[in-house]
Scaffold this motif. Structure first.
Motif, short mmCIF file in Angstrom:
data_model
loop_
_atom_site.label_atom_id
_atom_site.label_comp_id
_atom_site.label_asym_id
_atom_site.label_seq_id
_atom_site.Cartn_x
_atom_site.Cartn_y
_atom_site.Cartn_z
N GLY A 270 0.73 -1.21 -0.04
CA GLY A 270 0.04 -0.10 0.02
C GLY A 270 0.99 1.26 -0.13
O GLY A 270 0.24 2.39 0.54
N ALA A 271 2.01 1.29 -0.53
CA ALA A 271 2.89 2.39 -0.62
C ALA A 271 3.30 2.76 -1.99
O ALA A 271 3.74 1.71 -2.79
N GLY A 272 3.62 3.84 -2.31
CA GLY A 272 4.22 4.31 -3.61
C GLY A 272 5.55 4.58 -3.33
O GLY A 272 6.17 4.07 -2.47
N HIS A 273 6.27 5.52 -4.22
CA HIS A 273 7.46 5.74 -4.25
C HIS A 273 8.20 6.24 -2.94
O HIS A 273 9.12 6.01 -2.31
N ALA A 274 7.45 7.42 -2.78
CA ALA A 274 7.90 8.18 -1.25
C ALA A 274 7.02 7.53 -0.31
O ALA A 274 6.16 8.32 0.55
N GLY A 275 7.13 6.33 -0.06
CA GLY A 275 6.45 5.56 0.93
C GLY A 275 6.60 6.10 2.50
O GLY A 275 5.81 5.75 3.31
N TYR A 276 7.96 6.63 2.46
CA TYR A 276 8.07 6.92 3.95
C TYR A 276 7.51 8.31 4.29
O TYR A 276 7.08 8.73 5.65
N ILE A 277 6.83 9.05 3.50
CA ILE A 277 5.77 9.89 3.70
C ILE A 277 4.64 9.42 3.86
O ILE A 277 3.63 10.01 4.79
N GLU A 278 3.97 8.64 2.89
CA GLU A 278 2.73 8.40 3.28
C GLU A 278 2.26 7.08 4.13
O GLU A 278 1.18 7.15 4.52
N ALA A 279 3.40 6.33 4.48
CA ALA A 279 3.10 5.35 5.23
C ALA A 279 4.33 5.36 6.29
O ALA A 279 5.10 4.46 6.34
N PRO A 280 4.30 6.54 7.17
CA PRO A 280 5.62 6.82 7.98
C PRO A 280 5.65 5.38 9.16
O PRO A 280 6.91 5.13 9.43
N ALA A 281 4.59 4.94 9.49
CA ALA A 281 4.93 4.10 10.70
C ALA A 281 5.67 2.72 9.99
O ALA A 281 6.31 2.11 10.75
#
Length: 300
Positions: A270-281
């Motif tokens: 469930g994460a895209g390229h900037a995953g650390y922004i949209e799925a921080p946990a």
């Protein structure tokens, strides 16, 4: 009218992230006329001697501030630093008009020297992975671990025609749109369809603040680099991860880079390229687990 409404909505959505930045103010080191901008968390942990410092390198359309959620979370247990790459923020550009990864790696080494960091865990996202890989090859003794998140491989092993096409297309887009236009046109590609509005706003906020000269140099770096070749020669601890919905550096491409490094590969659902922004946990947990594994390995 619609443009104004969109701009206002973006600013409102990014406001909570901007407010958190106050806790991690922009700082600058300067040595020999070279400036490096960065943000830092957990500096009080620097003297404890237990947790390794964690250094975060952003991608081509971003900056140190993009890591605010990791600074906030991971800074509770260790020293965490996120730099503005050369040519971004307050950081002095590298000298070459068409730089190679070693140029950025040398700047990174000098910055860590200035901060007194002899050894760390290094995380590179997208283009930051190219810089991280070059640093690892040049300074293997300084890394306890190298974690690559949605790494860009570069086009250095491609034909000159393809390298020129990729480079010139991106440079033309920069010239036509400028940073704000790039943010409006390309930021949505950085995230999955599931991303919250706040995450979308934060990606746009960071992308709109890139500096044209630094972005142009980074575009040349992307054309010149060959991350797979660097990873094939590095013998330290490496991990690679990518979002399941990443369309910029798709999981299959990231898995090939993991294979080049003989490293484990992880897909974040469930994460895209900037995953650390949209799925921080999920990404903070991934980074924390990698750091702890590196520390355990160091203790043997």
């Amino acid at each position: 009218m619609n443009t104004l409404a969109t701009s206002t909505s973006t600013a409102d959505s990014a406001a909570p992230f901007e407010a958190r930045l106050v806790r991690f103010p922009a700082q600058v080191t300067q040595t020999g006329g070279v400036r490096v901008g960065y943000r830092e968390a957990g500096q009080s942990h620097a003297l404890c001697g237990e947790a390794l410092p964690l250094v975060l390198l952003h991608g081509i359309g971003s900056g140190a501030a993009s890591w605010i959620q990791q600074l906030d979370t991971l800074g509770g247990t260790r020293r965490v630093l996120a730099w503005d790459a050369p040519g971004y923020g307050d950081s002095t550009p590298v000298a070459a008009a068409s730089p190679v990864a070693a140029d950025y790696a040398a700047r990174l080494a000098g910055w860590l020297d200035t901060l007194g960091i002899a050894r760390c865990v290094l995380v590179g996202h997208s283009l930051g992975a190219i810089m991280a890989g070059a640093f690892a090859v040049a300074n293997p003794q300084r890394l306890a671990g190298l974690l690559l998140i949605s790494p860009a491989g570069g086009y250095g092993a491609s034909s000159e025609a393809l390298r020129a096409q990729k480079r010139d297309t991106r440079l033309a887009m920069l010239a036509e749109l400028g940073p704000a236009g790039l943010a409006a046109e390309r930021s949505a590609n950085m995230l999955s369809p599931h991303a919250a509005d706040a995450a979308r706003a934060w990606v746009r906020w960071n992308m709109a603040r890139v500096l044209p000269h630094g972005y142009a140099q980074a575009t040349h770096l992307l054309a010149n680099a060959d991350l797979a070749a660097d990873l094939a020669t590095f013998r330290g601890k490496v991990g690679v991860a990518a979002g399941a919905d990443d369309t910029i550096t798709p999981p299959a491409a990231c898995e090939r880079l993991a294979a080049a490094a003989h490293a484990p590969f992880e897909i974040v659902p469930g994460a895209g390229h900037a995953g650390y922004i949209e799925a921080p946990a999920a990404y903070s947990a991934l980074i924390d687990a990698f750091c702890r594994a590196a520390e355990e390995q160091r203790s043997f």
